[in-house]
Motif scaffolding. Structure first.
Motif, PDB file in Angstrom:
ATOM      1  N   SER A   1      -4.134 -11.894  24.682  1.00 46.09           N
ATOM      2  CA  SER A   1      -5.514 -11.626  25.096  1.00 46.09           C
ATOM      3  C   SER A   1      -6.207 -10.671  24.135  1.00 46.09           C
ATOM      4  O   SER A   1      -7.389 -10.827  23.839  1.00 46.09           O
ATOM      5  CB  SER A   1      -5.550 -11.047  26.513  1.00 46.09           C
ATOM      6  OG  SER A   1      -5.126 -12.001  27.448  1.00 46.09           O
TER       7      SER A   1
ATOM      8  N   LYS B   1     -11.542  -5.663  26.576  1.00 43.42           N
ATOM      9  CA  LYS B   1     -10.345  -6.087  27.309  1.00 43.42           C
ATOM     10  C   LYS B   1     -10.674  -6.573  28.723  1.00 43.42           C
ATOM     11  O   LYS B   1     -10.172  -7.612  29.144  1.00 43.42           O
ATOM     12  CB  LYS B   1      -9.323  -4.944  27.358  1.00 43.42           C
ATOM     13  CG  LYS B   1      -8.486  -4.814  26.111  1.00 43.42           C
ATOM     14  CD  LYS B   1      -7.541  -3.633  26.182  1.00 43.42           C
ATOM     15  CE  LYS B   1      -6.321  -3.953  26.991  1.00 43.42           C
ATOM     16  NZ  LYS B   1      -5.293  -2.891  26.931  1.00 43.42           N
ATOM     17  N   PRO B   2     -11.519  -5.839  29.485  1.00 43.18           N
ATOM     18  CA  PRO B   2     -11.828  -6.322  30.832  1.00 43.18           C
ATOM     19  C   PRO B   2     -12.529  -7.687  30.841  1.00 43.18           C
ATOM     20  O   PRO B   2     -12.239  -8.530  31.692  1.00 43.18           O
ATOM     21  CB  PRO B   2     -12.739  -5.233  31.402  1.00 43.18           C
ATOM     22  CG  PRO B   2     -12.412  -4.005  30.621  1.00 43.18           C
ATOM     23  CD  PRO B   2     -12.062  -4.491  29.252  1.00 43.18           C
TER      24      PRO B   2
ATOM     25  N   SER C   1      -9.871 -10.295  30.009  1.00 41.69           N
ATOM     26  CA  SER C   1      -8.948 -10.420  31.126  1.00 41.69           C
ATOM     27  C   SER C   1      -9.558 -11.260  32.248  1.00 41.69           C
ATOM     28  O   SER C   1      -8.898 -12.147  32.811  1.00 41.69           O
ATOM     29  CB  SER C   1      -8.579  -9.035  31.648  1.00 41.69           C
ATOM     30  OG  SER C   1      -7.701  -9.132  32.740  1.00 41.69           O
ATOM     31  N   ARG C   2     -10.802 -10.995  32.555  1.00 44.58           N
ATOM     32  CA  ARG C   2     -11.496 -11.754  33.603  1.00 44.58           C
ATOM     33  C   ARG C   2     -11.608 -13.227  33.216  1.00 44.58           C
ATOM     34  O   ARG C   2     -11.315 -14.128  34.007  1.00 44.58           O
ATOM     35  CB  ARG C   2     -12.878 -11.162  33.843  1.00 44.58           C
ATOM     36  CG  ARG C   2     -13.658 -11.872  34.937  1.00 44.58           C
ATOM     37  CD  ARG C   2     -15.021 -11.186  35.182  1.00 44.58           C
ATOM     38  NE  ARG C   2     -15.771 -11.871  36.207  1.00 44.58           N
ATOM     39  CZ  ARG C   2     -16.459 -13.002  36.009  1.00 44.58           C
ATOM     40  NH1 ARG C   2     -16.480 -13.561  34.826  1.00 44.58           N
ATOM     41  NH2 ARG C   2     -17.120 -13.569  37.003  1.00 44.58           N
TER      42      ARG C   2
ATOM     43  N   GLY D   1      -8.283 -15.022  33.325  1.00 47.49           N
ATOM     44  CA  GLY D   1      -7.933 -15.274  34.724  1.00 47.49           C
ATOM     45  C   GLY D   1      -8.623 -16.510  35.275  1.00 47.49           C
ATOM     46  O   GLY D   1      -8.000 -17.329  35.963  1.00 47.49           O
TER      47      GLY D   1
ATOM     48  N   GLY E   1       3.017 -12.191  28.090  1.00 50.18           N
ATOM     49  CA  GLY E   1       1.577 -12.055  27.893  1.00 50.18           C
ATOM     50  C   GLY E   1       1.006 -12.951  26.811  1.00 50.18           C
ATOM     51  O   GLY E   1      -0.152 -12.788  26.420  1.00 50.18           O
TER      52      GLY E   1
END
Length: 121
Positions: free
Chosen positions: A26, A37-38, A41-42, A45, A59
């Protein structure tokens, strides 16, 4: 689940990175795209939930068959549209930027016509 342009961009990025390196994380996607990063990550997902991306226990990301199909389609559009614009006389940097926008919205019919036209040239 209908993919949004941003989802297609993430899938294409994973595809491009996987062609350059054996393992994609990621953080690699975020660095390539310039996203936090957020945000990454979202998005990952959502793509995992949609069945486009898998993540192993370490990962590392990989595209599912469904994700690979989308990636190859978008990447082909990006390459062909960029070259088409360059051949029309558009500066390469502009052509790349414009192709990136166009690849997500062009219809299959219009893309097929451009592809057929360029194959004749």
């Amino acid at each position: 689940m209908q993919l949004q342009e941003s989802g297609e961009m993430y899938i294409e990025t994973i595809y491009i990175l996987s062609k350059k390196q054996s393992e994609v994380r990621s953080i690699d996607v975020g660095e390539y795209m310039g996203f936090s990063k957020p945000s990454v990550s979202r998005a990952i997902g959502i793509l995992k939930k949609g069945g486009y991306v898998d993540m192993d226990g370490r990962g590392f990301l990989s595209l599912t068959a469904k994700g690979l199909e989308v990636a190859e389609k978008i990447y082909e559009r990006h390459i062909l549209l960029t070259q088409f614009l360059v051949n029309l006389g558009v500066e390469e940097e502009t052509a790349v930027r414009d192709a990136c926008r166009m690849e997500h919205i062009i219809s299959d019919e219009s893309f097929a016509a451009i592809k057929k036209y360029t194959e004749k040239q």
